[in-house]
Design an enzyme around this catalytic site. Sequence first.
Site, PDB file in Angstrom:
ATOM      1  N   SER A 221       0.840  -1.200   0.000  1.00  0.00           N
ATOM      2  CA  SER A 221       0.000   0.000   0.000  1.00  0.00           C
ATOM      3  C   SER A 221       0.868   1.241   0.000  1.00  0.00           C
ATOM      4  CB  SER A 221      -0.919   0.035   1.232  1.00  0.00           C
ATOM      5  OG  SER A 221      -1.825  -1.051   1.229  1.00  0.00           O
ATOM      6  N   SER A 259      -3.073  -3.662  -3.250  1.00  0.00           N
ATOM      7  CA  SER A 259      -2.465  -2.460  -2.697  1.00  0.00           C
ATOM      8  C   SER A 259      -3.521  -1.395  -2.413  1.00  0.00           C
ATOM      9  CB  SER A 259      -1.426  -1.901  -3.680  1.00  0.00           C
ATOM     10  OG  SER A 259      -0.718  -0.817  -3.128  1.00  0.00           O
ATOM     11  N   ASP A 261      -3.853   2.238  -2.297  1.00  0.00           N
ATOM     12  CA  ASP A 261      -3.123   3.439  -2.718  1.00  0.00           C
ATOM     13  C   ASP A 261      -4.047   4.646  -2.642  1.00  0.00           C
ATOM     14  OD1 ASP A 261      -0.947   1.770  -3.316  1.00  0.00           O
ATOM     15  OD2 ASP A 261      -1.751   1.375  -5.317  1.00  0.00           O
TER      16      ASP A 261
END
Length: 331
Positions: A221, A259, A261
């Site tokens: 992340s 992830s 983000d």
Amino acid sequence: MRIRALGVVPGSLPPGPLNAITDVPGVLVGHSTLVGGSVNTGVTAVVPPGYTDGQPGYAGGLPGAIAVGNGYGKLVGSTQVEELGVLETPVLLTGTLSVFRVADALVSWLLARDPAAISLNPVVGETNDGYLSDIRSRPITPEHVFAALDSASAELPAEGNVGAGTGTVALGFKAGIGTASRQVADGVVGVLVQANFSGTLTVLGTPVVPPVEMPVPEGNSCVIIVATDLPLDARQLGRVARRAVFGMGRVGSDFSPGSGDYAIAFSTSRAPAMREYELKGVFQATMEAVEEALLNSLTMATTVTGYNGNTQYAVPHELVSRARRPTPPVV
């Protein structure tokens, strides 16, 4: 070492005096770091102006926006920021399973400073530092959160293995917290990142391959905080936040499906908003600052052996130095 000390200069716009998010007037950063045994984690606080000098906060909030590159994460308070275009509190970062404890402690800190407050929208982000830290232990206490907030200063923030970056890894190497800034349009764009994502480290377009094959941890992340003193409204800040996520591509992110983000952008200005055609330079400043902040998060980090004996190595500086952009010939 910061990336510029290695001869690598991302982009073309000039940085601020500290080359940090704290170049934005009134913006403060504080950390609380937990290291010991199976724990490598912490809290990082970005405090906009309004909570300094004994003031309870910023009346009415500040213009703010959030961009989601991939929503595989826990960003407390995000929907209200998106709905109203207003940031009401400092922004805190931590490890995944501690995000809820941090949000609760932030509310306690805010209520203590403002007896008239009735409702608050704490904004707390996270990345998964479980490769190097026992996230199930949830070691963050209110005292750690208060320490990060109360120690926040306008100095150059610590980077690498500190605060919320203590146990993070990125692009095959030990990473952490990074920061950078750019001067543009009579103002400053400052960035702070919590880097913890996968891909191939890329420096000025040159891939940097680890000298030995190393495991790629799960839990990828990245949280990016963008602050500016330029007069931008919430919609324009949304456009800026999206460019911040784009900036991850400059350093080699593979934007993994696992992830989380996110980019959080806010302005400290209440002046009338800039015209749309003036945003080109702001977008450039944002992506350059994100690129440099992410590289700083890596080159300022050191090797860590943590939970279950897992080790993540720092990037060898000589590998990064080889990617220096050549000086153009004098014509």
